[in-house]
Design a protein around this motif. Structure first.
Motif, mmCIF file in Angstrom:
data_model
loop_
_atom_site.group_PDB
_atom_site.id
_atom_site.type_symbol
_atom_site.label_atom_id
_atom_site.label_comp_id
_atom_site.label_asym_id
_atom_site.label_seq_id
_atom_site.Cartn_x
_atom_site.Cartn_y
_atom_site.Cartn_z
ATOM 1 N N GLU A 86 5.830 6.945 16.275
ATOM 2 C CA GLU A 86 4.731 6.188 15.664
ATOM 3 C C GLU A 86 4.263 6.794 14.339
ATOM 4 N N ASP A 87 4.753 7.981 14.019
ATOM 5 C CA ASP A 87 4.398 8.598 12.741
ATOM 6 C C ASP A 87 5.327 8.172 11.605
ATOM 7 N N ILE A 88 6.320 7.332 11.906
ATOM 8 C CA ILE A 88 7.323 6.938 10.917
ATOM 9 C C ILE A 88 7.130 5.471 10.532
ATOM 10 N N VAL A 89 7.106 5.212 9.241
ATOM 11 C CA VAL A 89 7.014 3.838 8.731
ATOM 12 C C VAL A 89 8.148 3.639 7.737
ATOM 13 N N THR A 90 9.007 2.671 7.998
ATOM 14 C CA THR A 90 10.142 2.430 7.113
ATOM 15 C C THR A 90 9.735 1.550 5.928
ATOM 16 N N GLY A 91 10.568 1.602 4.886
ATOM 17 C CA GLY A 91 10.323 0.786 3.698
ATOM 18 C C GLY A 91 11.614 0.570 2.950
ATOM 19 N N ALA A 92 11.573 -0.246 1.925
ATOM 20 C CA ALA A 92 12.751 -0.557 1.113
ATOM 21 C C ALA A 92 13.034 0.618 0.192
ATOM 22 N N GLY A 93 13.683 1.638 0.729
ATOM 23 C CA GLY A 93 13.898 2.881 0.017
ATOM 24 C C GLY A 93 12.630 3.717 0.040
ATOM 25 N N SER A 94 12.726 4.972 -0.397
ATOM 26 C CA SER A 94 11.520 5.792 -0.439
ATOM 27 C C SER A 94 10.519 5.218 -1.443
ATOM 28 N N LEU A 95 11.016 4.510 -2.464
ATOM 29 C CA LEU A 95 10.113 3.880 -3.419
ATOM 30 C C LEU A 95 9.320 2.763 -2.752
ATOM 31 N N GLY A 96 9.969 1.995 -1.878
ATOM 32 C CA GLY A 96 9.243 0.982 -1.129
ATOM 33 C C GLY A 96 8.192 1.600 -0.227
ATOM 34 N N ALA A 97 8.549 2.724 0.395
ATOM 35 C CA ALA A 97 7.588 3.428 1.249
ATOM 36 C C ALA A 97 6.424 3.959 0.414
ATOM 37 N N LEU A 98 6.716 4.457 -0.788
ATOM 38 C CA LEU A 98 5.652 4.947 -1.662
ATOM 39 C C LEU A 98 4.750 3.804 -2.121
ATOM 40 N N ILE A 196 -1.901 13.714 0.035
ATOM 41 C CA ILE A 196 -0.853 14.460 -0.671
ATOM 42 C C ILE A 196 0.498 13.934 -0.203
ATOM 43 N N VAL A 197 1.304 13.431 -1.131
ATOM 44 C CA VAL A 197 2.611 12.861 -0.815
ATOM 45 C C VAL A 197 3.694 13.839 -1.250
ATOM 46 N N LEU A 198 4.502 14.303 -0.302
ATOM 47 C CA LEU A 198 5.660 15.144 -0.602
ATOM 48 C C LEU A 198 6.887 14.246 -0.673
ATOM 49 N N ASP A 199 7.351 13.997 -1.879
ATOM 50 C CA ASP A 199 8.514 13.136 -2.095
ATOM 51 C C ASP A 199 9.769 13.993 -1.990
ATOM 52 N N GLU A 200 10.466 13.865 -0.870
ATOM 53 C CA GLU A 200 11.632 14.692 -0.574
ATOM 54 C C GLU A 200 12.920 13.863 -0.546
ATOM 55 N N ALA A 201 13.113 13.048 -1.562
ATOM 56 C CA ALA A 201 14.288 12.176 -1.601
ATOM 57 C C ALA A 201 15.595 12.958 -1.611
ATOM 58 N N TYR A 202 15.555 14.202 -2.090
ATOM 59 C CA TYR A 202 16.781 15.003 -2.219
ATOM 60 C C TYR A 202 16.792 16.194 -1.270
ATOM 61 N N THR A 203 16.022 16.135 -0.217
ATOM 62 C CA THR A 203 15.829 17.306 0.645
ATOM 63 C C THR A 203 17.116 17.829 1.264
ATOM 64 N N GLU A 204 18.078 16.944 1.547
ATOM 65 C CA GLU A 204 19.317 17.395 2.190
ATOM 66 C C GLU A 204 20.151 18.313 1.300
ATOM 67 N N PHE A 205 19.895 18.284 -0.004
ATOM 68 C CA PHE A 205 20.669 19.096 -0.938
ATOM 69 C C PHE A 205 20.040 20.477 -1.161
ATOM 70 N N VAL A 206 18.880 20.710 -0.595
ATOM 71 C CA VAL A 206 18.153 21.959 -0.828
ATOM 72 C C VAL A 206 18.761 23.087 0.010
ATOM 73 N N VAL A 225 1.652 13.277 3.594
ATOM 74 C CA VAL A 225 2.666 12.270 3.912
ATOM 75 C C VAL A 225 4.001 12.749 3.333
ATOM 76 N N VAL A 226 5.073 12.575 4.092
ATOM 77 C CA VAL A 226 6.409 12.947 3.632
ATOM 78 C C VAL A 226 7.200 11.682 3.341
ATOM 79 N N LEU A 227 7.884 11.657 2.199
ATOM 80 C CA LEU A 227 8.763 10.542 1.830
ATOM 81 C C LEU A 227 10.212 11.000 1.904
ATOM 82 N N ARG A 228 11.061 10.187 2.540
ATOM 83 C CA ARG A 228 12.487 10.485 2.565
ATOM 84 C C ARG A 228 13.289 9.179 2.451
#
Length: 370
Positions: A86-98, A196-206, A225-228
């Motif tokens: 219930e803590d997850i909300v999907t969107g049209a890409g992370s930009l849609g979620a933002l 506070i929004v943590l935009d982690e679109a590239y987190t897998e590469f870290v 809030v975390v964005l992925r």
């Protein structure tokens, strides 16, 4: 009566005329004898996994609306991330979620006062667009000279109108991450009523052990809030599927504002198939990280100082010569992303593409080092 009507043309809201234009990466120019490569959009050069392609092909019911809250996908993500579904909300890409987040928590209030949204600049070029589209006021804080967020300046910019702060890590287009320590210290300086929004679109590469852990941070702070996204590491950019992770007092409002059916059944099935084969996805990511490190080492050997990148791209701070470099790349059938007067972002792509990019840098060492 029609003679008294105003015959001026239809006009959009005044803010629309002031919006910067989002410039998507252009396709490469065809050059005889050269295979063209697009290194302009931070796309994954690998096609989706075979299992993902099979899931896409097997998706039925295209004539029916998709599950608007992506129930099965959220349940699978919950297991992978170790969070409540219930803590997850999907969107049209992370930009849609933002966009859902900003539409919910930032805009113009009933008293006419605009909320303020703070973010580093340069960062993701869609930020000022979606912030202003929501009716809020963008507050851009210049990056430090090494391409990192100036968190002290961002904290000092907070006032009674601040509603949201965007932290992009790794930062697009420069590449550096935020560390866990500096984010923890920053959060301690932010009022609890500011999101506070943590935009982690590239987190897998870290691969930096000191990097902020978005999931851990949201678990410790109710206003984070975390964005992925599935666009980058998973190679599903065309299907437009991303998500946010936050606490129920936030997600309950996000679901109210979310565009119904924004994430297709095809995208949901593809994302679930990719998650089910996460080891294969990460093996591909590892190969891209190896390529990134090879490219960075080669650029360093050439004498070029670039920001430390933990994403799937490198940033060349070329300033006024940025667009000259873009043209040189085009002549070699390479498409790169230039930001006039600032720099050039080059995605890590196929080995041959990366080799050609490095050859270009060697042939124009004077441009790079000037």
């Amino acid at each position: 009566m029609t003679d008294n009507l105003n015959h001026d043309p239809v006009q959009p809201r005044p803010v629309v005329a002031r919006l910067p234009k989002y410039a998507a990466g252009k396709p490469p120019v065809d050059v005889p004898g050269l295979t063209p490569y697009k290194l302009a959009s931070n796309e994954n050069p690998f096609e989706p996994l075979d299992e993902v392609r099979a899931a896409i092909a097997a998706t039925l019911g295209i004539n029916r609306y998709p599950d608007t809250i992506s129930t099965e996908l959220c349940a699978q993500l919950a297991l992978v991330l170790g969070v409540p579904a219930e803590d997850i909300v999907t969107g049209a890409g992370s930009l849609g979620a933002l966009t859902q987040i900003l539409s919910t928590f930032a805009g113009q209030n009933e008293d006419g006062v605009q909320d303020e949204v703070i973010f580093a600049w340069r960062s993701f070029e869609a930020y000022p667009i979606v912030v202003q589209s929501a009716g809020a006021l963008p507050v851009q804080i210049p990056l430090l000279s090494d391409g990192r967020h100036d968190l002290d300046a961002m904290a000092e910019a907070i006032n009674e109108n601040t509603s949201v702060i965007l932290l992009c890590t790794p930062n697009n287009p420069t590449g550096p991450i935020l560390t866990q320590r500096e984010v923890d210290d920053f959060i301690a300086r932010v009022p609890k009523n500011v999101l506070i929004v943590l935009d982690e679109a590239y987190t897998e590469f870290v691969r930096d052990a000191e990097a902020v852990d978005g999931i851990k941070t949201y678990q410790q702070h109710r206003n984070v809030v975390v964005l992925r996204t599935f666009s980058k590491a998973h190679g599903l950019a065309n299907l437009r599927i991303g998500y946010s992770v936050s606490h129920p007092e936030i997600t309950s409002y996000l679901r109210l504002i979310a565009t119904p059916f924004a994430v297709s059944s095809v995208a949901q099935q593809a994302a679930m198939a990719s998650l089910a084969n996460l080891d294969k996805v990460m093996a591909r990511v590892d190969s891209l990280v190896e390529e990134r490190e090879r490219v960075v080492a080669a650029l360093t050997e050439l004498g070029w100082k670039i920001p430390t990148t933990q994403a799937n791209f490198v940033w060349l701070p070329l300033g006024e010569q940025s667009m000259d470099f873009v043209q040189l790349a085009e002549a070699r059938a390479l498409s790169v992303r230039g930001f006039a007067g600032e720099g050039v972002r080059v995605s890590i792509g196929e080995v041959e593409a990366n080799d050609r990019f490095l050859a270009l840098c060697r042939e124009n060492a004077g441009l790079l080092s000037s």
